[in-house]
Design an enzyme around this catalytic site. Structure first.
Site, PDB file in Angstrom:
ATOM      1  N   ARG A  62       7.679  65.268 110.882  1.00 27.49           N
ATOM      2  CA  ARG A  62       6.411  64.673 111.313  1.00 27.49           C
ATOM      3  C   ARG A  62       6.237  63.323 110.627  1.00 27.49           C
ATOM      4  O   ARG A  62       5.728  62.375 111.201  1.00 27.49           O
ATOM      5  CB  ARG A  62       5.221  65.599 111.015  1.00 27.49           C
ATOM      6  CG  ARG A  62       3.896  64.910 111.334  1.00 27.49           C
ATOM      7  CD  ARG A  62       2.655  65.821 111.506  1.00 27.49           C
ATOM      8  NE  ARG A  62       2.728  67.095 110.868  1.00 27.49           N
ATOM      9  CZ  ARG A  62       2.530  67.302 109.551  1.00 27.49           C
ATOM     10  NH1 ARG A  62       2.219  66.296 108.747  1.00 27.49           N
ATOM     11  NH2 ARG A  62       2.625  68.516 109.059  1.00 27.49           N
ATOM     12  N   TYR A 114      -7.219  49.137 130.899  1.00 28.47           N
ATOM     13  CA  TYR A 114      -6.572  50.379 131.334  1.00 28.47           C
ATOM     14  C   TYR A 114      -7.602  51.518 131.331  1.00 28.47           C
ATOM     15  O   TYR A 114      -8.347  51.686 130.356  1.00 28.47           O
ATOM     16  CB  TYR A 114      -5.407  50.680 130.393  1.00 28.47           C
ATOM     17  CG  TYR A 114      -4.700  51.967 130.693  1.00 28.47           C
ATOM     18  CD1 TYR A 114      -3.918  52.093 131.834  1.00 28.47           C
ATOM     19  CD2 TYR A 114      -4.811  53.060 129.845  1.00 28.47           C
ATOM     20  CE1 TYR A 114      -3.273  53.286 132.123  1.00 28.47           C
ATOM     21  CE2 TYR A 114      -4.162  54.251 130.129  1.00 28.47           C
ATOM     22  CZ  TYR A 114      -3.400  54.352 131.270  1.00 28.47           C
ATOM     23  OH  TYR A 114      -2.763  55.527 131.555  1.00 28.47           O
ATOM     24  N   ASP A 189      -3.004  44.688 123.777  1.00 31.81           N
ATOM     25  CA  ASP A 189      -2.178  45.671 124.482  1.00 31.81           C
ATOM     26  C   ASP A 189      -1.173  44.863 125.315  1.00 31.81           C
ATOM     27  O   ASP A 189      -1.538  44.237 126.304  1.00 31.81           O
ATOM     28  CB  ASP A 189      -3.080  46.538 125.369  1.00 31.81           C
ATOM     29  CG  ASP A 189      -2.312  47.616 126.142  1.00 31.81           C
ATOM     30  OD1 ASP A 189      -1.092  47.435 126.367  1.00 31.81           O
ATOM     31  OD2 ASP A 189      -2.935  48.616 126.546  1.00 31.81           O
ATOM     32  N   LYS A 214       6.156  52.302 129.901  1.00 28.94           N
ATOM     33  CA  LYS A 214       6.231  51.367 131.017  1.00 28.94           C
ATOM     34  C   LYS A 214       7.488  50.496 130.881  1.00 28.94           C
ATOM     35  O   LYS A 214       8.580  51.016 130.931  1.00 28.94           O
ATOM     36  CB  LYS A 214       4.928  50.563 131.089  1.00 28.94           C
ATOM     37  CG  LYS A 214       3.658  51.416 130.873  1.00 28.94           C
ATOM     38  CD  LYS A 214       3.399  52.423 131.980  1.00 28.94           C
ATOM     39  CE  LYS A 214       2.300  53.414 131.644  1.00 28.94           C
ATOM     40  NZ  LYS A 214       1.033  52.865 131.206  1.00 28.94           N
TER      41      LYS A 214
END
Ligand SMILES: *Cc1c(COP(=O)(O)O)cnc(C)c1O
Length: 404
Positions: A62, A114, A189, A214
């Site tokens: 983790r 978004y 972003d 993306k």
């Protein structure tokens, strides 16, 4: 973090090399143990310790994993930042950054951001006393007018989604600096542009966030998120929160994004060239009302785009005559363009933002037009893409409009 690494036994400073070279090599040295040319998928949850708390830099997955470390070095290099962090999704990365806010702080967002970012801010963060407002961040006067004394974050996307407005990154950084509010972080972003086309840190942003799902992954086969920055204290806080909360990426997902990064330059050039051709073609089609593409000289922010980007990316939006019905029929009629959410893969996609990606902003300030269609232009041959759009517009728009 240093970019000084060893290659074929020689010390190489990749940071001095061009983007395409860094995308393939930086942070991705042949494996020291085996010589594997490609960074291995370290599919392990824990690491043997030589003694109590004595390890080789990894103890539990983790907290860290070597495949993830390689991806983090690679994205830091490509964005020109000091460090990178990888997450299980773009939203996990964005949530981690938003957790830098305290109750009572204000965040200023793009009015066509978004949909998932808007949902996170309006439905989740708002419950924890974080205030938000929306503004058209492509308008610098609107940025000035909407900055408040308690604004601790300005959150921009550029190009925006789905209207592909361009935000002047250096312009906003300057406004924040001039405001004297040294605690306001400027987040960009960079999902729609990718670092091949624009590097916000060099233009004054504090942090860059990505949905690597993306363009970075680029093949529609992985969900992933990234953050890049320069300030070591911010990195430490983000890392602490991420390790505490656990939105970490698996090693295979990191490997997929690393593989995607290697071809980012060639893909972005092709996406941009195809999208430019399609935007120009759409502009001359009688069924089309307005085309939104920053590479068109008619785009209101074309000059800013040409200044801060190396190309205009593969996203094109347009409105059609005949309202929602026409738009709905067009997205159902394409054959090469697949009807799907998401973007940035090698294959072309088409969608209806009002009913799909942006359904969650219906009724808000960020609502989108019902006759809007969004394309994620892939890297198929452009002639096939143009022919597909032509037949879809022909069958789907009301007779009488098309005088073709
Ligand atoms: C897809 C997307 C996100 C969310 O990323 P996920 O990987 O889907 O969690 C955030 N911002 C933009 C601009 C996006 O396109």
């Amino acid at each position: 973090m240093t970019y000084q690494q060893h290659h074929n036994g020689k010390a190489i400073d990749w940071s001095r090399m061009q983007f395409e070279t860094r995308a393939i090599h930086d942070g991705q040295e042949p494996d020291e143990a085996t010589g594997a040319v490609i960074v291995p998928i370290y599919q392990t949850s824990t690491y043997a310790q030589e003694g109590i708390n004595q390890n080789k830099g990894y103890d539990y997955a983790r907290t860290d994993n070597p495949t993830r470390s390689a991806l983090q070095s690679a994205i830091a290099s490509l964005e020109g930042g000091q460090w990178g962090l990888a997450y299980s999704s773009g939203m996990a990365a964005m949530q981690n950054v938003m957790y830098l806010l305290q109750p009572g702080n204000h965040i200023l967002l793009s009015d066509d951001c978004y949909g998932g970012t808007y949902r996170l801010v309006s439905k989740v963060l708002a419950r924890y006393g974080i205030e938000y407002s929306l503004a058209d961040l492509s308008d610098l006067d609107a940025v000035r007018a909407n900055l408040r004394d308690d604004t601790r974050m300005v959150w921009a996307e550029t190009p925006t989604n789905p209207y592909l407005k361009i935000v002047d990154i250096a312009g906003i950084a300057e406004i924040i600096r001039a405001s004297g509010n040294t605690e306001t972080l400027f987040i960009v972003d960079n999902t729609f542009a990718s670092p091949y086309l624009q590097t916000p840190l060099a233009l004054g942003a504090d942090l860059v966030v990505h949905s690597a799902t993306k363009y970075l992954g680029g093949h529609s086969d992985v969900v992933s998120g990234l953050v890049v920055g320069n300030d070591p204290e911010i990195r430490a806080t983000l890392k602490f929160h991420q390790n505490a909360a656990g939105a970490v990426p698996g090693p295979f997902d990191c490997w997929l994004v690393l593989r995607g990064l290697k071809t980012l330059g060639v893909r972005m050039r092709e996406h941009s060239a195809n999208a430019q051709r399609i935007a120009e073609w759409l502009q001359s089609d009688p069924a089309v009302e307005t085309v939104y593409y920053p590479g068109l000289p008619s785009h209101p922010n074309h000059a800013v785009a040409a200044r801060q980007m190396r190309g205009f990316s593969g996203m094109v939006s347009f409105t059609v005559h005949g309202g929602f019905e026409s738009a709905r029929r067009i997205v159902a009629a394409t054959k090469v363009f697949t009807l799907a959410e998401s973007l940035g893969g090698v294959e072309s996609l088409i969608e209806h933002p009002g009913e799909m990606t942006h359904a969650s902003v219906a009724g808000s300030q960020a609502e989108v037009a019902p006759n809007l269609v969004r394309l994620s232009v892939g890297i198929e041959h452009v002639d096939d893409l143009l022919a597909d759009l032509e037949q879809a517009l022909e069958v789907a728009t009301p007779a009488g409009i098309g005088s073709r």
